[in-house]
Enzyme design. Structure first.
Site, PDB file in Angstrom:
ATOM      1  N   ARG A  50     -27.274  47.070  13.776  1.00  0.00           N
ATOM      2  CA  ARG A  50     -27.623  47.731  15.045  1.00  0.00           C
ATOM      3  C   ARG A  50     -28.932  48.520  14.950  1.00  0.00           C
ATOM      4  NH1 ARG A  50     -21.888  49.918  17.588  1.00  0.00           N
ATOM      5  NH2 ARG A  50     -21.207  47.904  18.408  1.00  0.00           N
ATOM      6  N   LYS A 187      -5.277  42.732  20.700  1.00  0.00           N
ATOM      7  CA  LYS A 187      -4.657  43.278  21.906  1.00  0.00           C
ATOM      8  C   LYS A 187      -4.912  42.463  23.161  1.00  0.00           C
ATOM      9  CE  LYS A 187      -5.257  48.011  20.493  1.00  0.00           C
ATOM     10  NZ  LYS A 187      -6.470  48.753  20.744  1.00  0.00           N
ATOM     11  N   GLY A 341     -17.195  43.239  16.216  1.00  0.00           N
ATOM     12  CA  GLY A 341     -17.333  43.584  14.797  1.00  0.00           C
ATOM     13  C   GLY A 341     -16.574  42.661  13.862  1.00  0.00           C
ATOM     14  N   GLY A 364     -16.955  45.456  22.779  1.00  0.00           N
ATOM     15  CA  GLY A 364     -16.396  45.854  24.071  1.00  0.00           C
ATOM     16  C   GLY A 364     -17.378  45.655  25.215  1.00  0.00           C
TER      17      GLY A 364
HETATM   18  C1  3PG Z   1     -19.054  50.490  20.000  1.00  0.00           C
HETATM   19  O1  3PG Z   1     -19.271  50.432  18.800  1.00  0.00           O
HETATM   20  O2  3PG Z   1     -18.147  49.858  20.551  1.00  0.00           O
HETATM   21  C2  3PG Z   1     -19.928  51.345  20.836  1.00  0.00           C
HETATM   22  O3  3PG Z   1     -20.815  52.050  20.030  1.00  0.00           O
HETATM   23  C3  3PG Z   1     -19.134  52.268  21.720  1.00  0.00           C
HETATM   24  O4  3PG Z   1     -18.390  53.171  20.954  1.00  0.00           O
HETATM   25  P1  3PG Z   1     -17.009  53.686  21.534  1.00  0.00           P
HETATM   26  O5  3PG Z   1     -16.095  52.497  21.553  1.00  0.00           O
HETATM   27  O6  3PG Z   1     -16.551  54.782  20.597  1.00  0.00           O
HETATM   28  O7  3PG Z   1     -17.276  54.205  22.927  1.00  0.00           O
HETATM   29 MG    MG Z   2     -15.945  49.898  20.746  1.00  0.00          MG
END
Ligand code: 3PG
Ligand code: MG
Length: 392
Positions: A50, A187, A341, A364
């Protein structure tokens, strides 16, 4: 010629900032990176993907004469004293990759960030002439640093954010066909909406991972003690009735009742089941017939989207399905897009990440974009004072 994707229309880009020579530019990056303890016990950045993804934008701004200050959140710290929230490890990496760039302290040390507190936004933008958002992976969060500054400063999407939107919008609007999507992960709650949305545009949606068991149960199969979300059974049933493009595992690899699983675990009996799972058995990977069928579908694809592992791949006994999907995706000639991830990690572990056409920085955020076709960060940028209002 392909037209501009809808989500890019009206989105101010770096050129729309005008001259930036001498300007102070606040860049929202997503440096929410995995950390691990090094040999000396210090927290270190375990994966700098990132950080590297933001470099072209930082470099372009500096080449234009701007003074760049980055800001990001890191993890979900309990407060400013939480040592896991310190930006120090990220700062070390950034200094190595791009010397002299400033990075503010963890935005989430202030509760105003997640609360989208206007007073926090005011403090954040003070002293800046322009704002650039290059943080695709947090673009689904309506947090202060994501949606606040564009209402106050000339603003733009950074190069990485622009590219992410272009690639993902392309999947929704004009994908070379056949378009085969693979969705996995634990999930079903988080994935049902995106599965339905992707099933509307893809030619096939291959479902694996923990989420598959609620779909299998919705079809009337016994799933033993596998992950099951009763509250989503009806939703899964509706989707399966409406779409013939969703494909479920025909066989699963399961672990005998009451046994532990995870990295290094070896206890218990592992077996492949084609129909119902016996009571107490836990399905933890797609079976060999499913892995082969999924790989075959991916081989014939012109566009591939993959998000989420097919099983608990951290446990060697349940890694085969995910590895098969990673291989088929990487060796395919399709335009392949991978996000999340875990999928990224599986690709890295197999040494295949470089063979994928586009690895999204978002998990997400990618799913939210595919489900809704837009994100709070993009909507905020389109409302910036320097954005063109004619939608071009
Ligand atoms: C992620 O890694 O999904 C983003 O940086 C957002 O982080 P968060 O899910 O803690 O809001
Ligand atoms: Mg996240």
């Amino acid at each position: 010629m392909a037209s501009t994707p809808t989500a890019l229309r009206g989105l101010p880009l770096l050129d729309d900032l005008g001259p930036i020579d001498g300007a102070r530019v606040l860049v929202r990056t997503d440096f929410n990176v995995p950390l691990a303890r090094g040999l000396d016990g210090e927290l270190e950045v375990a994966d700098d993907f990132r950080v590297r993804a933001a470099l072209p934008t930082i470099e372009a701004l500096r080449a234009g004469g701007a003074h760049v200050v980055c800001c990001s959140h890191l993890g979900r710290p309990s407060g400013p004293d939480d040592p896991t929230g310190s930006m120090a490890p990220v700062r070390r990496v950034l200094e190595r990759l791009c010397p002299g760039v400033e990075l503010l302290e963890n935005l989430r040390f202030d509760p105003g960030e997640q609360a989208n507190d206007p007073a926090f936004v005011d403090r954040l933008v003070e002293g800046f002439d322009a704002y650039v958002n290059d943080a695709f992976s947090v673009a689904h969060r309506a947090h202060a640093s994501v949606v606040g500054p564009p209402a106050r400063l000339p603003s733009a999407a950074g190069l990485r954010l622009e590219r992410e939107v272009e690639v993902l919008a392309g999947l929704l609007e004009d994908p070379p066909r056949p378009f085969v999507a693979v969705l996995g992960g634990a999930k079903v709650t988080d994935k049902l909406g995106v599965t339905a949305a992707v099933a509307r545009v893809a030619d096939a949606v291959l479902v694996g991972g923990g989420m598959a068991f609620t779909f299998l149960a919705a079809e009337g199969r016994a799933v033993g003690a596998s992950l099951l979300d009763e509250s989503r059974l009806e939703g899964c049933r509706t989707l399966l009735a409406r779409s013939d493009r969703v494909r479920l595992p025909s066989d699963v690899v399961a672990l005998s009742p009451g046994q532990p699983f995870g990295p290094g675990c070896t206890d218990g009996e592992v077996a492949v089941f084609e129909g119902d799972l016996p009571d107490g058995w836990v399905g933890l990977d797609v079976g060999p017939a499913t892995a082969a069928a999924f790989a075959e579908a991916l081989r014939g694809a012109a566009t591939i989207l993959w998000n989420g592992p097919m099983g608990v791949f951290e446990d060697e006994r349940f890694a085969a399905g995910t590895v098969a999907v990673a291989r088929a995706t990487a060796t395919s000639r399709a335009f392949s897009v991978v996000g999340g991830g875990d999928s990224e990690h599986a690709l890295e572990r197999a040494g295949l990440a470089k063979d994928v056409s586009f690895v999204s920085t978002g998990g997400g955020a990618m799913l939210a974009f595919l489900e809704h076709g837009d994100l709070p960060a993009l909507a905020a940028l389109r409302r910036a004072p320097n954005a063109t209002k004619d939608g071009t």
